[in-house]
Structure formats: structure tokens, C-alpha cells
Design a protein around this motif. Sequence first.
Motif: not given
Length: 324
Positions: A162-178
Amino acid sequence: MKLPILILNPHPRCNCRCAMCDIWKTTERAEFAVEDLRHQMESLDNLGVEWVVLSGGEALMHSDLFSLCRVLRARNIRISLLSSGLLLERHAAAIAEWIDDVIVSVDGPPALHDEIRGVQSAFALMTRGIAAIRSIKLRFPITARCTVQKRNCAHLAATAKAAREIGLDSISFLAADLTSEAFNRAGGWPLDRTASIALRPGEIPVLEAQIEMLSRFGGDYVVESAEKLQRIVAHFRAHLGTEPNVAPRCNAPWVSAVLESNGEVRPCFFHKPYGKLEAGQTLADIIEGPEANAFRAQLDIDTNETCRRCVCSLFIAEREQTAV
């Protein structure tokens, strides 16, 4: 001491109601004023600040954000904006002129993103904002960041798509702080709230399958290496007690600081403040002061419990001065 990166939270509130964050609950209205920033510029020069990251809350809710940017830009300081994306369209022209890059939060495909953000049409508003900026400056860098948690752990590949389809250059992932008190969670979350974000044992294989899909997503669109993506799995496993918490490689307290809208200064998002700007004080007074020096002197990243549970580490190589 040199401090190449400063995270500035110019505004304390937010326009989302995210499931994994309580910043939106704050009633504080203090803003970091333009005159306050001007007073700090000599100190920022002396500290060697090269890059200011505007965070929050939602920085675009600040009443005069781009005057802050003008002050920083006059010193050739790089400016990055972290944003929910809801106000990008309204401020597209000013963003294109005064900001160097934008990182938007993307927490799922459209419907799931809206659900997690607690705002109807949040994904559509963000999409329009991205298009508005790019209509002014075609190659303006806009990237995505996704916080992994219970609600979206089965949809990470779809989020990247979805991020790529709306033209975002890249995506990063991080875990939720708990576990920390960051993000307006004084005293931490109660167990039921943590359980609504953390993964159950049966959800770990689902996450692992998604991480494997991200590892094969193609090119370098997903920022993290396969090894770094596996740290997300390890984070949730450690919360379940099936493996130990292991601190990431990090030197954030030695190369960066977080300056809150109320003047509090932190070594990073997750540790407690080691000072607060008072009338006439400079940032260097805090960064190089006795409390900050004592904190850094006693901090052992590998054994500190806050560091071992960290989800958002920063490491800057001494020679290259680039974040990894």
C-alpha cells in the motif's frame, strides 16, 4: 561534546488517536517558540547539530512551525518531519520549501490504517497530502514507517504494498513499545492495555511469515535487512518470556538528544529527562551538565533494562556520521 542529531518536539499534542500511543490524550499546550529556538542557535552551533528531526505529537499542529524551520535552515541544518500525514495537504507548499524530507506513519492498508490511527479517512488524507507535495516538488523524499503490533502483524506485506502504491519511496518497520513511559504513558500501561498491542504465542508464527515476505519484497524498498526485521520477532518473543531481551547497537545518548516542547531534555525517547531548560539556559548547559554526564558515564547499553527493551535504536558511525 558533539551532537549531530537533535529530535525537537515543538508541539505536544496529536491529531490521531493511535492504539499504541497515548500522546493524543495530553492536555498540555506548551509550544517551543521561535524566540526560544533563536536563543538556542549558538548552542546548537557549538554542539555541532547538523540534523533536526521534528517529531511530537504532530509537529504540523504547531502555530508557527515554518518560522522554526527558517531559523534552522539559515544555519544549513537538515530538517526532517515525522508526521501522521493528516495535515500534509494543508501545508504542502511550506513543506516543499522548508523541509528536507518527510516520514509518515503507515500502519496498514487503508481500512486497517484508519482503524489503528482512530481517524476516519486518515489514509486518504495522507495520500492526498503526498500527492500535493509531489505536485510542487516531484522528487521530494517521503518515506513510511510502520509500527508492528497485534492489529497489523498479519498485514505487513500488504502495508508495504500500500505504501508503494501511494508513491512512498520506502518503508521501515519497528516493533511497538510495550513497556516504557514514552509517548505520554506515565507509569507505563496496565496489563490489559499492553495485551491489546502485544502478540500472543499463536500470533508469533503469523508475524514470522510476514517478516519472511518482507525479506523477499524486492530491492531495497523495505529499509531493514532480514536480520533487523528478525529483531521485531525477537522483541515480541522476549515480551512473552521465551527468549531474553537483547539491547540493539546504539549510541543515541552520545550523538543525539530529544528536546520536548516544555523544555525537557532526554537522551532518547525512552529514558527519563536529565534536565529542563530554564530561563537563560542553553541546550549545551544541559547536554554537557552534571546530570547528563553522570547518566552517560553510568549507562551500559547491553545491561540497562530500558535499552534492552528498546524498539527504536540509533547508531551513528563516528567517521561516517550516518544513522544505521
